[in-house]
Scaffold this motif. Structure first.
Motif, short mmCIF file in Angstrom:
data_model
loop_
_atom_site.label_atom_id
_atom_site.label_comp_id
_atom_site.label_asym_id
_atom_site.label_seq_id
_atom_site.Cartn_x
_atom_site.Cartn_y
_atom_site.Cartn_z
N GLN A 71 0.82 -1.20 0.00
CA GLN A 71 0.00 0.00 0.00
C GLN A 71 0.86 1.26 0.00
O GLN A 71 0.57 2.23 -0.70
CB GLN A 71 -0.93 0.00 1.21
CG GLN A 71 -2.03 -1.05 1.14
CD GLN A 71 -2.85 -1.10 2.42
OE1 GLN A 71 -2.58 -0.38 3.38
NE2 GLN A 71 -3.86 -1.98 2.42
N PHE A 72 1.93 1.23 0.79
CA PHE A 72 2.83 2.37 0.85
C PHE A 72 3.45 2.63 -0.52
O PHE A 72 3.55 3.78 -0.97
CB PHE A 72 3.91 2.12 1.91
CG PHE A 72 4.94 3.20 1.99
CD1 PHE A 72 4.65 4.41 2.63
CD2 PHE A 72 6.20 3.04 1.41
CE1 PHE A 72 5.60 5.42 2.69
CE2 PHE A 72 7.15 4.04 1.47
CZ PHE A 72 6.85 5.24 2.12
N ASN A 73 3.85 1.56 -1.17
CA ASN A 73 4.45 1.69 -2.51
C ASN A 73 3.45 2.24 -3.52
O ASN A 73 3.80 3.06 -4.38
CB ASN A 73 4.99 0.34 -2.98
CG ASN A 73 6.18 -0.12 -2.15
OD1 ASN A 73 6.93 0.72 -1.59
ND2 ASN A 73 6.40 -1.42 -2.05
N GLN A 74 2.18 1.76 -3.40
CA GLN A 74 1.15 2.26 -4.32
C GLN A 74 0.90 3.74 -4.12
O GLN A 74 0.77 4.52 -5.08
CB GLN A 74 -0.15 1.48 -4.11
CG GLN A 74 -0.11 0.06 -4.65
CD GLN A 74 -1.39 -0.69 -4.37
OE1 GLN A 74 -2.24 -0.22 -3.63
NE2 GLN A 74 -1.50 -1.90 -4.94
N LYS A 75 0.81 4.17 -2.84
CA LYS A 75 0.62 5.59 -2.55
C LYS A 75 1.80 6.42 -3.06
O LYS A 75 1.63 7.49 -3.63
CB LYS A 75 0.46 5.80 -1.05
CG LYS A 75 -0.88 5.33 -0.50
CD LYS A 75 -0.98 5.60 0.98
CE LYS A 75 -2.31 5.11 1.53
NZ LYS A 75 -2.43 5.35 3.00
N LYS A 98 3.73 5.66 -5.46
CA LYS A 98 3.69 5.69 -6.92
C LYS A 98 2.65 6.69 -7.42
O LYS A 98 2.90 7.43 -8.38
CB LYS A 98 3.35 4.29 -7.43
CG LYS A 98 3.52 4.15 -8.93
CD LYS A 98 3.28 2.70 -9.34
CE LYS A 98 3.47 2.54 -10.84
NZ LYS A 98 3.25 1.14 -11.27
N SER A 99 1.46 6.72 -6.76
CA SER A 99 0.41 7.66 -7.17
C SER A 99 0.85 9.10 -6.96
O SER A 99 0.57 9.98 -7.78
CB SER A 99 -0.87 7.38 -6.40
OG SER A 99 -0.69 7.61 -5.02
N VAL A 100 1.57 9.35 -5.84
CA VAL A 100 2.09 10.70 -5.60
C VAL A 100 3.09 11.07 -6.67
O VAL A 100 3.09 12.22 -7.18
CB VAL A 100 2.73 10.76 -4.20
CG1 VAL A 100 3.49 12.06 -4.01
CG2 VAL A 100 1.67 10.62 -3.12
N GLU A 101 3.92 10.15 -7.06
CA GLU A 101 4.90 10.44 -8.11
C GLU A 101 4.20 10.73 -9.44
O GLU A 101 4.62 11.62 -10.18
CB GLU A 101 5.84 9.23 -8.25
CG GLU A 101 6.78 9.06 -7.06
CD GLU A 101 7.61 7.79 -7.18
OE1 GLU A 101 7.37 7.03 -8.17
OE2 GLU A 101 8.48 7.56 -6.33
N ILE A 102 3.10 9.97 -9.72
CA ILE A 102 2.36 10.21 -10.96
C ILE A 102 1.73 11.60 -10.96
O ILE A 102 1.75 12.32 -11.96
CB ILE A 102 1.28 9.13 -11.14
CG1 ILE A 102 1.94 7.78 -11.42
CG2 ILE A 102 0.34 9.49 -12.29
CD1 ILE A 102 0.97 6.61 -11.38
N LYS A 103 1.17 11.99 -9.80
CA LYS A 103 0.58 13.32 -9.68
C LYS A 103 1.64 14.40 -9.89
O LYS A 103 1.40 15.41 -10.55
CB LYS A 103 -0.07 13.48 -8.31
CG LYS A 103 -1.38 12.75 -8.16
CD LYS A 103 -1.97 12.99 -6.79
CE LYS A 103 -3.29 12.23 -6.63
NZ LYS A 103 -3.88 12.42 -5.27
N LYS A 104 2.81 14.18 -9.29
CA LYS A 104 3.87 15.16 -9.45
C LYS A 104 4.28 15.27 -10.91
O LYS A 104 4.52 16.37 -11.43
CB LYS A 104 5.09 14.75 -8.60
CG LYS A 104 4.88 15.00 -7.11
CD LYS A 104 6.13 14.61 -6.33
CE LYS A 104 5.93 14.88 -4.84
NZ LYS A 104 7.14 14.50 -4.05
#
Length: 491
Positions: A66-70, A72-78
């Motif tokens: 879950q931490f990795n998914q979050k 990754k999503s933060v990186e995508i948003k950035k």
């Protein structure tokens, strides 16, 4: 003896040794079982610990996932934000070439405004119904209503936080553009009232007053009479509350300038005249609940008068305005008496039907199945009056009224009536060979009565003949068999 004693003691020793061996074996078995149970308990405890460890590892793996998914999503948003930030002037120019809309709300407003312009050119106004949708699927009626609301909120002194934070608003330029194409900023009801008032002005210019029936309709199909009546009702209702909301002082002044009379003196009289006409036509005031005549809901008005007189049961709403003595006397003249119960009124209506029958035929010989003009069975009602007279439940004034129209309380014996007609027939023809279909001059069916007497003589009827009745008929040469009668007549 010594030998016997020695042998006995030897046997006792052997038994004791055997018991000791058995006890030792049981102790040994018990110790082995306890040792095995302890070993099993230690093994189960190790299994539980191992399962707990595996579950913890699984939970940690899920948390890491879950931490990795979050992450990754933060990186995508950035990355997306970086892409937005990296919108260069060259890219903006390229998007403008293909018709990029940078301000979506303004673009949609322009679309709706174009539809409003088209509607104004086609119909000459912006009086758009709230449910109107144009050919392109644009809900223009709803949009026009929103613009009016934004206009009202903009000029309101009290604005909620929700309204202040609203993203949609009406700019001065948009307001000006809408005004230029004929936007009606006031509420639609106000515009409708003004239109109705214009029709009332035309009627006043033509007739000099607003004294019109509620059913009056103008040439263009507008129900002006109903609208004028509604203004009077609104005025009366709000006058009781000591403040005006639905109909303002300005509107009152405008209506009074064209001869508006708020309290019409003839409204009750006009409805009374309609009720009187109904009473003269039908002989009662049993008006159907939905009966309307000349634009007046007469069924409801009659119901209200009954409620005011206190003779209407099961009222669904309060009726507070009392009737004057003159009005009570007028209602009494058409069958609504304030001191008469509903049962007595029903009796009076049936008596009126019986009186009409007496005036037409000169008697009250009414068949039991006879139904009067009011749809009620008059024959059965007369039977009830006779029964009431016998039991003493009929009032003296009711007895007197019934006797005034020829009421016969007790009929002659039916058998004696038939015998009387048979005797007259015998005097004229010399026999009682009466055809079955024969009727006397007063329409008495003598042939049927003779047939019934034969059946009674043979025992085929419910009530047989007495000896005296048989002797009376035989004195008239009665033939008890119809076949014998035919043979006798042939001779």
């Amino acid at each position: 003896t010594k030998f016997i004693l020695k042998t006995f003691s030897t046997e006792q020793n052997l038994e004791e040794e055997t018991e000791q061996e058995i006890i030792a074996q049981e102790k040994k078995r018990k110790a082995e079982n306890e040792k095995r149970d302890a070993s099993l308990a230690r093994w189960l405890a190790r299994l539980r610990l191992e399962r707990k460890r595996l579950l913890q590892e699984k939970t940690e793996i899920q948390k890491k996932k879950q931490f990795n998914q979050k992450k990754k999503s933060v990186e995508i948003k950035k990355e997306k934000q970086n892409q937005r930030i990296s919108l260069t002037p060259e890219r903006i120019a390229m998007l403008n070439k293909i018709g990029m809309v940078w301000d979506a709300p303004n673009y949609l407003w322009e679309q709706y405004f174009a539809a409003a312009e088209k509607y104004d050119k086609e119909y000459g106004n912006l009086d758009v119904p709230a449910y109107y949708v144009d050919a392109d699927g644009i809900r223009l009626g709803r949009w026009i209503t929103k613009q009016r609301r934004y206009y009202k909120e903009k000029r309101s002194f009290e604005r909620t936080k929700q309204e202040e934070c609203r993203k949609e608003y009406l700019t001065e330029e948009q307001e000006k553009r809408l005004t230029e194409i004929g936007m009606i900023w006031e509420q639609k009801h106000h515009a409708t009232w003004e239109k109705s008032y214009a029709a009332a002005c035309r009627y006043y210019n033509e007739h000099g007053n607003l004294d019109m029936p509620a059913s009056y309709i103008t040439e263009d199909g507008f129900r002006l009479g109903r609208w004028v009546r509604r203004q009077r009702e609104t005025y009366r209702e709000e006058a009781k509350k000591c403040f005006l909301s639905g109909i303002s002082a300005v509107r009152i002044k405008k209506l009074e300038q064209i001869g508006m009379i708020w309290e019409t003196k003839s409204s009750w009289e006009r409805r009374y005249q309609l009720a009187e006409t109904y009473y003269k036509k039908y002989g009662n005031l049993q008006v159907p609940a939905d009966y309307v005549v000349e634009g007046v809901w007469l069924g409801r008005w009659v119901w209200e008068q009954k409620a005011r007189l206190g003779i209407q049961e099961k009222l669904t709403r309060k009726v507070t305005k009392p009737l004057t003595l003159l009005q009570k006397e007028k209602l009494s003249a058409i069958g609504l008496n304030w001191n008469v119960s509903q049962t007595e009124q029903s009796w009076q209506q049936q008596y009126t039907e019986a009186e009409k029958f007496y005036q037409k035929y000169g008697n009250l010989s009414i068949p039991k199945r006879y139904v009067g003009a009011n749809g009620k069975n008059l024959g059965v009602w007369l039977s009830h009056q006779r029964e009431g007279k016998r039991k003493g439940s009929l009032a003296e004034w009711q007895v007197a009224m019934m006797e005034r129209i020829g009421m016969v309380w007790e009929f002659d014996d039916p058998w004696e009536t038939g015998y009387k007609h048979a005797k007259e027939y015998f005097k004229e023809y010399g026999n009682l060979e009466v055809p079955y279909a024969y009727s006397c001059k007063d329409n008495y069916r003598l042939g049927k009565w003779i047939s019934n007497q034969r059946c009674a003589y043979k025992g085929n009827a419910r009530k047989g003949l007495t000896i005296q009745q048989v002797q009376k008929l035989e004195a008239l040469d009665m033939v008890w068999s119809a076949k014998q009668g035919r043979v006798k007549s042939a001779k």
